[in-house]
Motif scaffolding. Structure first.
Motif, PDB file in Angstrom:
ATOM      1  N   VAL A   4       0.507  -1.379   0.003  1.00  0.00           N
ATOM      2  CA  VAL A   4      -0.199   0.102   0.247  1.00  0.00           C
ATOM      3  C   VAL A   4       0.973   1.642   0.422  1.00  0.00           C
ATOM      4  O   VAL A   4       1.493   1.095   1.031  1.00  0.00           O
ATOM      5  N   GLY A   5       0.407   2.243  -1.063  1.00  0.00           N
ATOM      6  CA  GLY A   5       1.604   3.506  -1.201  1.00  0.00           C
ATOM      7  C   GLY A   5       1.454   4.402   0.038  1.00  0.00           C
ATOM      8  O   GLY A   5      -0.284   4.448   0.495  1.00  0.00           O
ATOM      9  N   PRO A   6       1.064   6.182  -0.613  1.00  0.00           N
ATOM     10  CA  PRO A   6       0.239   6.944   0.117  1.00  0.00           C
ATOM     11  C   PRO A   6      -1.495   6.623  -0.538  1.00  0.00           C
ATOM     12  O   PRO A   6      -0.938   6.140  -1.731  1.00  0.00           O
ATOM     13  N   ASP A  41      -2.596   6.695   9.585  1.00  0.00           N
ATOM     14  CA  ASP A  41      -2.631   4.908   9.977  1.00  0.00           C
ATOM     15  C   ASP A  41      -4.089   3.622   9.840  1.00  0.00           C
ATOM     16  O   ASP A  41      -4.533   3.284  10.425  1.00  0.00           O
ATOM     17  N   PHE A  42      -3.765   3.564   8.364  1.00  0.00           N
ATOM     18  CA  PHE A  42      -4.977   3.547   7.797  1.00  0.00           C
ATOM     19  C   PHE A  42      -5.218   1.898   6.679  1.00  0.00           C
ATOM     20  O   PHE A  42      -5.584   1.285   6.003  1.00  0.00           O
ATOM     21  N   VAL A  43      -3.555   1.698   7.050  1.00  0.00           N
ATOM     22  CA  VAL A  43      -3.196   0.448   6.093  1.00  0.00           C
ATOM     23  C   VAL A  43      -3.809  -0.834   5.784  1.00  0.00           C
ATOM     24  O   VAL A  43      -4.744  -1.886   5.318  1.00  0.00           O
ATOM     25  N   SER A  44      -4.185  -1.252   7.222  1.00  0.00           N
ATOM     26  CA  SER A  44      -5.038  -2.673   7.071  1.00  0.00           C
ATOM     27  C   SER A  44      -6.724  -2.516   6.862  1.00  0.00           C
ATOM     28  O   SER A  44      -7.141  -3.759   6.656  1.00  0.00           O
ATOM     29  N   SER A  45      -6.928  -1.111   7.050  1.00  0.00           N
ATOM     30  CA  SER A  45      -8.142  -0.987   6.175  1.00  0.00           C
ATOM     31  C   SER A  45      -8.521  -1.717   5.255  1.00  0.00           C
ATOM     32  O   SER A  45      -8.891  -2.206   4.126  1.00  0.00           O
ATOM     33  N   TYR A  46      -7.089  -1.138   4.044  1.00  0.00           N
ATOM     34  CA  TYR A  46      -6.948  -1.873   2.370  1.00  0.00           C
ATOM     35  C   TYR A  46      -6.298  -3.509   2.242  1.00  0.00           C
ATOM     36  O   TYR A  46      -6.736  -4.184   1.794  1.00  0.00           O
ATOM     37  N   VAL A  47      -5.442  -3.556   3.160  1.00  0.00           N
ATOM     38  CA  VAL A  47      -5.108  -4.999   3.291  1.00  0.00           C
ATOM     39  C   VAL A  47      -5.923  -6.026   3.887  1.00  0.00           C
ATOM     40  O   VAL A  47      -6.201  -6.905   3.209  1.00  0.00           O
ATOM     41  N   ASP A  48      -6.291  -5.695   5.848  1.00  0.00           N
ATOM     42  CA  ASP A  48      -7.209  -6.639   6.209  1.00  0.00           C
ATOM     43  C   ASP A  48      -8.827  -6.260   6.433  1.00  0.00           C
ATOM     44  O   ASP A  48      -9.425  -7.545   6.946  1.00  0.00           O
ATOM     45  N   GLY A  49      -9.114  -5.398   5.563  1.00  0.00           N
ATOM     46  CA  GLY A  49     -10.858  -5.561   5.400  1.00  0.00           C
ATOM     47  C   GLY A  49     -11.066  -5.098   7.460  1.00  0.00           C
ATOM     48  O   GLY A  49     -12.081  -4.995   7.330  1.00  0.00           O
ATOM     49  N   ASP A  50      -9.813  -4.197   7.958  1.00  0.00           N
ATOM     50  CA  ASP A  50      -9.931  -4.087   9.622  1.00  0.00           C
ATOM     51  C   ASP A  50     -10.096  -2.814   8.957  1.00  0.00           C
ATOM     52  O   ASP A  50      -9.531  -1.576   9.173  1.00  0.00           O
ATOM     53  N   ASN A  51     -11.466  -2.023   9.918  1.00  0.00           N
ATOM     54  CA  ASN A  51     -11.689  -0.951  10.172  1.00  0.00           C
ATOM     55  C   ASN A  51     -12.077  -0.026  11.136  1.00  0.00           C
ATOM     56  O   ASN A  51     -12.427   0.755  11.355  1.00  0.00           O
ATOM     57  N   THR A  52     -11.473  -0.578  12.526  1.00  0.00           N
ATOM     58  CA  THR A  52     -11.530  -0.424  13.802  1.00  0.00           C
ATOM     59  C   THR A  52     -10.758   0.690  13.521  1.00  0.00           C
ATOM     60  O   THR A  52     -11.392   1.241  14.350  1.00  0.00           O
ATOM     61  N   LYS A  53      -9.373   1.648  12.694  1.00  0.00           N
ATOM     62  CA  LYS A  53      -8.975   2.742  12.910  1.00  0.00           C
ATOM     63  C   LYS A  53     -10.109   3.646  11.365  1.00  0.00           C
ATOM     64  O   LYS A  53      -9.453   4.760  11.377  1.00  0.00           O
ATOM     65  N   VAL A  54     -11.022   3.532  11.093  1.00  0.00           N
ATOM     66  CA  VAL A  54     -11.145   3.893   9.489  1.00  0.00           C
ATOM     67  C   VAL A  54     -12.212   5.309  10.355  1.00  0.00           C
ATOM     68  O   VAL A  54     -13.323   4.851  11.172  1.00  0.00           O
ATOM     69  N   LEU A  55     -12.305   6.470  10.560  1.00  0.00           N
ATOM     70  CA  LEU A  55     -13.233   7.410  10.584  1.00  0.00           C
ATOM     71  C   LEU A  55     -13.734   7.674   9.745  1.00  0.00           C
ATOM     72  O   LEU A  55     -13.853   7.573   8.254  1.00  0.00           O
ATOM     73  N   PRO A  56     -15.573   7.405   9.700  1.00  0.00           N
ATOM     74  CA  PRO A  56     -16.340   6.938   8.189  1.00  0.00           C
ATOM     75  C   PRO A  56     -17.235   8.519   8.018  1.00  0.00           C
ATOM     76  O   PRO A  56     -16.769   9.434   8.806  1.00  0.00           O
ATOM     77  N   THR A  57     -16.521   8.421   6.906  1.00  0.00           N
ATOM     78  CA  THR A  57     -16.595  10.014   6.240  1.00  0.00           C
ATOM     79  C   THR A  57     -18.000  10.670   6.605  1.00  0.00           C
ATOM     80  O   THR A  57     -18.253  12.066   6.493  1.00  0.00           O
ATOM     81  N   ASP A  58     -19.361   9.684   7.339  1.00  0.00           N
ATOM     82  CA  ASP A  58     -20.122  10.694   7.380  1.00  0.00           C
ATOM     83  C   ASP A  58     -20.309  11.225   9.214  1.00  0.00           C
ATOM     84  O   ASP A  58     -20.809  12.339   9.317  1.00  0.00           O
ATOM     85  N   THR A  59     -19.231  10.279   9.481  1.00  0.00           N
ATOM     86  CA  THR A  59     -18.570  11.295  10.817  1.00  0.00           C
ATOM     87  C   THR A  59     -17.869  12.551  10.323  1.00  0.00           C
ATOM     88  O   THR A  59     -18.322  13.436  10.999  1.00  0.00           O
TER      89      THR A  59
END
Length: 395
Positions: A4-6, A41-59
């Motif tokens: 995963v790049g920038p 720090d959002f690499v895990s959301s791309y690689v593993d589908g891990d959303n625990t650090k993803v701030l929803p865009t609705d928020t």
């Protein structure tokens, strides 16, 4: 192996209308469109589908409305800075944030009896003002502001001659053409972390560009573009560069001889496409420096920031205020205090409003008077403490 790049993500097209109500001066009406982008720090959301650090865009959308409801900011730049700070300070996984705000131009209606209506507004132009504010978690702000779709036209002082020709050139010289364009201007603030009157700077830039456009003896779009940018940089010391895009919107003379009439350069056919497309960036570093200053507060060993500075020139026995005024930046510096076309040998003085910076100081203001022998760059610093000051010619 894939890596995963920038990356960044956010919310686009958050529309906000803000009304500030006042029974004394009338309401104000602002219409903004906001875009939020964050990285971190959002690499895990791309690689593993891990959303625990993803701030929803609705928020993010909700955050825009929340900060808009609490802010005291008048300008879109100050609002964007508050929104960036809120995102970084409240979410540890965010490494940096970027906010773009576009503002449509609304103004109070003026009624038939020439009075300003306090609660009614009109949108008289399609011009849009915008800013993009960025900050990394452990870094300083960068701010690029501008305007777009500023439609202008001139019917005199405009020509295009002596251009390069090859075997396919059919265009003829013109010394009396129409010059129309839709100006897009973007300018970069030199010290985005300092206190800046963004609306005043925007008005200075806009009015300066229009003044030059009106009176410039234009040999081409490029020629006028450069003159406009140079004029702005000479008079607005808070910006370091300006980028202008000026499409050449053609109006072609109509051949009336087919109808037995002569076109006296008064009847034209406007065309949208194809059109010329001209853009250029003008940097302050490429311009001639005039007068600069630097204030060092010796009582604390730090630069004196946000000190108002003005310059006067002795002309025919009277002191004449220069059109450029400035506040020192976070490094205590103020640059290009005199427009290049007014900088000359003579007697000058710099006036520092010390009371605004050091209200308990012995000297509420300091005036440094000096003579110049030529139009070279002069640097006149001020060393300051509560009970005294000194100066010298620097470099």
């Amino acid at each position: 192996m894939a890596s995963v790049g920038p990356n960044r993500y956010g919310k686009e097209g958050v529309r906000v209308v803000r009304v500030r109500r006042s029974p004394y001066n009338g309401d104000t009406f602002d219409e903004w469109t906001v875009r939020v982008l964050i990285d971190g720090d959002f690499v895990s959301s791309y690689v593993d589908g891990d959303n625990t650090k993803v701030l929803p865009t609705d928020t993010m959308k909700n955050t825009v409305y929340y900060v808009a409801s609490r802010t005291r900011a008048i300008t879109i730049e100050d609002f964007a800075k508050e929104l960036v700070n809120y995102l970084i300070e409240h979410h540890s996984q965010i490494a940096g944030a970027q906010v773009r705000v576009e503002r449509k131009e609304w103004s109070h209606m003026v009624t038939s009896n020439n009075s300003r209506h306090p609660t009614s507004f009109v949108q008289a132009t399609q011009e849009v003002q915008f800013t993009t504010v960025k900050r990394p978690r452990h870094g300083a702000f960068s701010i690029v502001s501008g305007l777009k779709d500023l439609m202008v036209m001139k019917t005199a002082k405009t020509s295009f001659t002596n251009f390069y020709r090859d075997a396919l050139t059919t265009l003829t010289d013109s010394r009396d053409r129409l010059f129309g364009t839709a100006i897009t201007a973007k300018w970069t603030y030199e010290d985005a972390s300092s206190i800046i009157d963004f609306d005043r700077a925007r008005q200075q830039i806009r009015s300066g560009m229009l003044d030059v456009f009106c009176d410039h003896e234009s040999e081409s779009v490029q020629h006028t573009l450069h003159a406009m940018a140079k004029y702005v940089l000479e008079r607005v010391p808070t910006i370091s560069q300006i980028h202008l895009t000026m499409p050449n919107i053609h109006c072609l003379p109509v051949d009336l001889t087919r109808f037995g009439e002569q076109n006296k350069n008064e009847i034209f056919m406007p065309i949208d496409d194809p059109h010329g497309y001209i853009q250029c960036t003008i940097n302050r570093s490429t311009m001639t420096k005039t007068l600069t200053t630097h204030i060092l507060d010796l009582s604390c060993g730090r630069p004196a920031a946000n000190v108002p500075v003005r310059v006067e020139n002795l002309l025919n026995g009277e002191w004449v205020l220069m059109p450029t005024t400035a506040n020192t930046n976070t490094d205590g510096r103020a640059v290009d205090l005199v427009p290049a076309d007014k900088w000359q040998a003579g007697q000058w003085r710099i006036i520092f409003d010390i009371a605004s910076y050091m209200p308990d100081g012995f000297y509420p203001s300091v005036t440094i008077e000096f003579r110049t022998k030529d139009s070279a760059h002069y640097h006149v610093p001020l060393l300051l403490n509560k009970f005294g000051y000194s100066t010298y010619r620097g470099s």
